[in-house]
Design an enzyme around this catalytic site. Structure first.
Site, PDB file in Angstrom:
ATOM      1  N   HIS A 202      51.392 126.091  -9.049  1.00 58.82           N
ATOM      2  CA  HIS A 202      51.466 126.075  -7.585  1.00 58.82           C
ATOM      3  C   HIS A 202      52.901 125.791  -7.128  1.00 58.82           C
ATOM      4  CE1 HIS A 202      50.736 125.220  -3.414  1.00 58.82           C
ATOM      5  NE2 HIS A 202      51.297 124.038  -3.570  1.00 58.82           N
ATOM      6  N   SER A 203      53.502 124.777  -7.745  1.00 56.24           N
ATOM      7  CA  SER A 203      54.884 124.414  -7.415  1.00 56.24           C
ATOM      8  C   SER A 203      55.429 123.652  -8.610  1.00 56.24           C
ATOM      9  CB  SER A 203      54.928 123.517  -6.168  1.00 56.24           C
ATOM     10  OG  SER A 203      54.417 122.231  -6.495  1.00 56.24           O
TER      11      SER A 203
ATOM     12  N   SER B 146      55.946 123.309   6.301  1.00 57.29           N
ATOM     13  CA  SER B 146      54.928 122.945   5.305  1.00 57.29           C
ATOM     14  C   SER B 146      53.487 122.946   5.811  1.00 57.29           C
ATOM     15  CB  SER B 146      55.239 121.574   4.709  1.00 57.29           C
ATOM     16  OG  SER B 146      56.497 121.598   4.090  1.00 57.29           O
TER      17      SER B 146
ATOM     18  N   GLU C 250      63.742 126.491 -13.436  1.00 57.48           N
ATOM     19  CA  GLU C 250      64.346 125.682 -14.505  1.00 57.48           C
ATOM     20  C   GLU C 250      65.343 124.669 -13.954  1.00 57.48           C
ATOM     21  OE1 GLU C 250      65.733 128.440 -17.463  1.00 57.48           O
ATOM     22  OE2 GLU C 250      63.662 128.973 -17.977  1.00 57.48           O
TER      23      GLU C 250
HETATM   24  C1  LIG Z   1      47.688 121.292   6.803  1.00 55.83           C
HETATM   25  C2  LIG Z   1      48.029 121.155   5.346  1.00 55.83           C
HETATM   26  N1  LIG Z   1      47.114 120.688   4.497  1.00 55.83           N
HETATM   27  C3  LIG Z   1      47.407 120.556   3.184  1.00 55.83           C
HETATM   28  C4  LIG Z   1      48.659 120.874   2.719  1.00 55.83           C
HETATM   29  C5  LIG Z   1      48.993 120.698   1.244  1.00 55.83           C
HETATM   30  N2  LIG Z   1      49.077 122.017   0.604  1.00 55.83           N
HETATM   31  C6  LIG Z   1      50.266 122.634   0.432  1.00 55.83           C
HETATM   32  S1  LIG Z   1      50.085 124.114  -0.277  1.00 55.83           S
HETATM   33  C7  LIG Z   1      48.414 123.967  -0.395  1.00 55.83           C
HETATM   34  C8  LIG Z   1      47.573 125.064  -0.986  1.00 55.83           C
HETATM   35  C9  LIG Z   1      47.619 126.328  -0.211  1.00 55.83           C
HETATM   36  O1  LIG Z   1      47.000 127.345  -0.927  1.00 55.83           O
HETATM   37  P1  LIG Z   1      47.028 128.856  -0.466  1.00 55.83           P
HETATM   38  O2  LIG Z   1      46.983 128.937   1.015  1.00 55.83           O
HETATM   39  O3  LIG Z   1      45.956 129.566  -1.196  1.00 55.83           O
HETATM   40  O4  LIG Z   1      48.457 129.395  -0.892  1.00 55.83           O
HETATM   41  P2  LIG Z   1      49.120 129.535  -2.323  1.00 55.83           P
HETATM   42  O5  LIG Z   1      49.806 128.222  -2.612  1.00 55.83           O
HETATM   43  O6  LIG Z   1      48.044 129.856  -3.295  1.00 55.83           O
HETATM   44  O7  LIG Z   1      50.134 130.618  -2.207  1.00 55.83           O
HETATM   45  C10 LIG Z   1      48.009 122.747   0.132  1.00 55.83           C
HETATM   46  C11 LIG Z   1      46.608 122.291   0.184  1.00 55.83           C
HETATM   47  C12 LIG Z   1      49.602 121.345   3.661  1.00 55.83           C
HETATM   48  N3  LIG Z   1      50.835 121.712   3.301  1.00 55.83           N
HETATM   49  N4  LIG Z   1      49.258 121.496   4.961  1.00 55.83           N
END
Ligand SMILES: Cc1ncc(C[n+]2csc(CCOP(=O)(O)OP(=O)(O)O)c2C)c(N)n1
Length: 418
Positions: A309-310, A180, A94
């Site tokens: 997701h965020s 990240s 929030e």
């Molecule tokens: C190398 C890379 N590619 C793409 C991203 C963008 N990104 C951030 S989180 C995410 C999804 C990851 O999903 P998952 O591993 O299933 O974890 P969850 O968020 O579901 O916990 C992506 C594609 C990134 N941070 N790093």
């Protein structure tokens, strides 16, 4: 020339030729494969492959005699930590909506994976996380103020306010700083586990990652190195169904992430990630196996990402809200709470009281952290290298001169100054 050829021939002849005679009609002799010959032409595929089952303990039928024996105190501590995560998530989510922090990622639905696994480890075990594992850090003793200092990027953030919120790290708690780029932590975890082995330490590395992360290139060398170099590392995949908007049905076609473990020669299991006791049990067994045999383990924890997701995402744009509602009703927290209530270890009154106190405690820390200044802006230039090279020093000097002239256009009052 002739002489050279002749001596090579001699050395060849002088070696005894101990060639094994291959008997092509019986057992295969191919190196590294334990297979039989067959005269049946068959492709192994999802039609004839038996899916890896999901281990669970907390079902309504067998709760009398559980294979996990934990002290009542520990059970309550586990539950309280799950609640503490939800309270922190709610406020920080929030506060992002109100623009008080720039970004946040909640943990809802995954509290059992985090607390169940963390509670089966010792503080010597080294953690490599993705970003949705705040509960692991919380279990280890990371304080509300520490989470908050990082999210507010204030001067008490050990990361010096340089990374986005939720990129926590703690040297004292053996929790490597989150970054990240997905899955870069995985081969690093194998390497760290190899180092533990060389140092003959009775500890392991635990590496968390998501179902989406597992499609990254780095997933593969991490598992292969861990297997071939016999590294004491537990890989824990949080398979929560989604990678942002990508459902797992578009992420892979195999039997989830677990099926890949045996392909690398890694002992593997799949667990109900919403069953905190099952997660605890498999993690404990994996840890014992890992340290006693100096070998890796893969655990796939099946769960559901209840939150977005965020804070930069609205998940109702790509998944039905009924799906979210169903998982919310069967959340890992409600399942564990039912169990504790049956044992007489928790009640509605305790719940209300604990939620209230937790919220008060968190809000108190929140208002303190929010008011703290940021570090001196000069810290932006430090730690790029261990020592500051002259060209970076020059850039720092340029900014200093610039701020002397134009400082009024910058929020310098929010920063500590030297
Ligand atoms: C190398 C890379 N590619 C793409 C991203 C963008 N990104 C951030 S989180 C995410 C999804 C990851 O999903 P998952 O591993 O299933 O974890 P969850 O968020 O579901 O916990 C992506 C594609 C990134 N941070 N790093």
């Amino acid at each position: 020339m002739t002489l050279f050829k002749f001596s090579r021939l001699l050395s060849f002849v002088s070696k005894p030729i101990v060639q094994q005679k291959l008997n092509l009609s019986s057992e295969p002799q191919f190196l590294g494969i334990k297979s039989k010959y067959t005269d049946q032409l068959k492709f192994v595929n999802s039609d004839n492959y038996e899916s890896i089952p999901i281990y669970r303990i907390l079902s309504t039928s067998n709760e009398k005699d559980l294979p996990v024996k934990l002290e009542e105190e520990t059970l309550i501590k586990m539950y309280k930590n799950m609640i503490r995560i939800t309270v922190m998530d709610k406020i920080l989510y929030e506060s992002q909506r109100q623009g008080r922090i720039s970004f946040y990622m909640t943990n809802s639905g995954e509290e059992a994976v985090q607390i169940g696994s963390a509670s089966a480890l010792t503080s010597n075990d080294v953690i490599y996380a993705q970003y949705r594992e705040a509960g692991v850090l919380m279990w280890r003793g990371f304080k509300y103020s520490q989470f908050l200092n990082q999210c507010f990027s204030n001067f008490e953030d050990p990361g010096k306010g340089r990374q986005m919120p939720v990129h926590y790290g703690s040297k004292e708690l053996n929790f490597m700083t989150v970054s990240s780029p997905l899955t870069t932590q995985m081969p690093q975890a194998s390497g760290a586990a190899y180092a533990l082995k060389l140092k003959k330490q009775k500890a392991c590395v635990v590496c968390y990652f998501g179902d989406g992360g597992a499609s990254e290139g780095d997933f593969h060398p991490a598992l292969n190195f861990a297997a071939t170099l016999d590294c004491p590392v537990i890989f824990i995949c949080r398979n929560n169904g989604y990678a942002i908007s990508t459902p797992v049905t578009e992420q892979y076609r195999g039997d989830g992430i677990a099926a890949r473990g045996p392909a690398y020669g890694i002992s593997t299991t799949r667990v109900d990630g919403n069953d905190i006791l099952a997660v605890h049990h498999v993690t404990q067994a994996a840890r014992d196996y890992c340290i006693n045999n100096m070998k890796p383990v893969l655990i796939e924890a099946m769960t559901y990402r209840i939150g977005h997701h965020s804070t930069s995402d609205d998940s109702t744009a790509y998944r039905p809200s009924e799906e979210i509602n169903i998982w919310t009703q069967h959340s890992p927290i409600s399942r564990f709470r039912q169990y504790l209530e049956k044992l007489g270890l928790w009640s509605e009154a305790q719940e209300t009281e604990f939620q209230k106190l937790t919220l008060q405690e968190f809000m108190k820390e929140f208002s303190i952290a929010e008011k703290k200044l940021k570090l001196d802006w000069r810290e932006m230039f430090t730690d790029v290298y261990k020592e500051m090279p002259s060209h970076i020093e020059e850039q720092m000097k340029n900014l200093e001169d610039h701020l002397k002239k134009y400082g009024e256009h910058y929020p310098l009052k929010d920063y500590k100054s030297t």
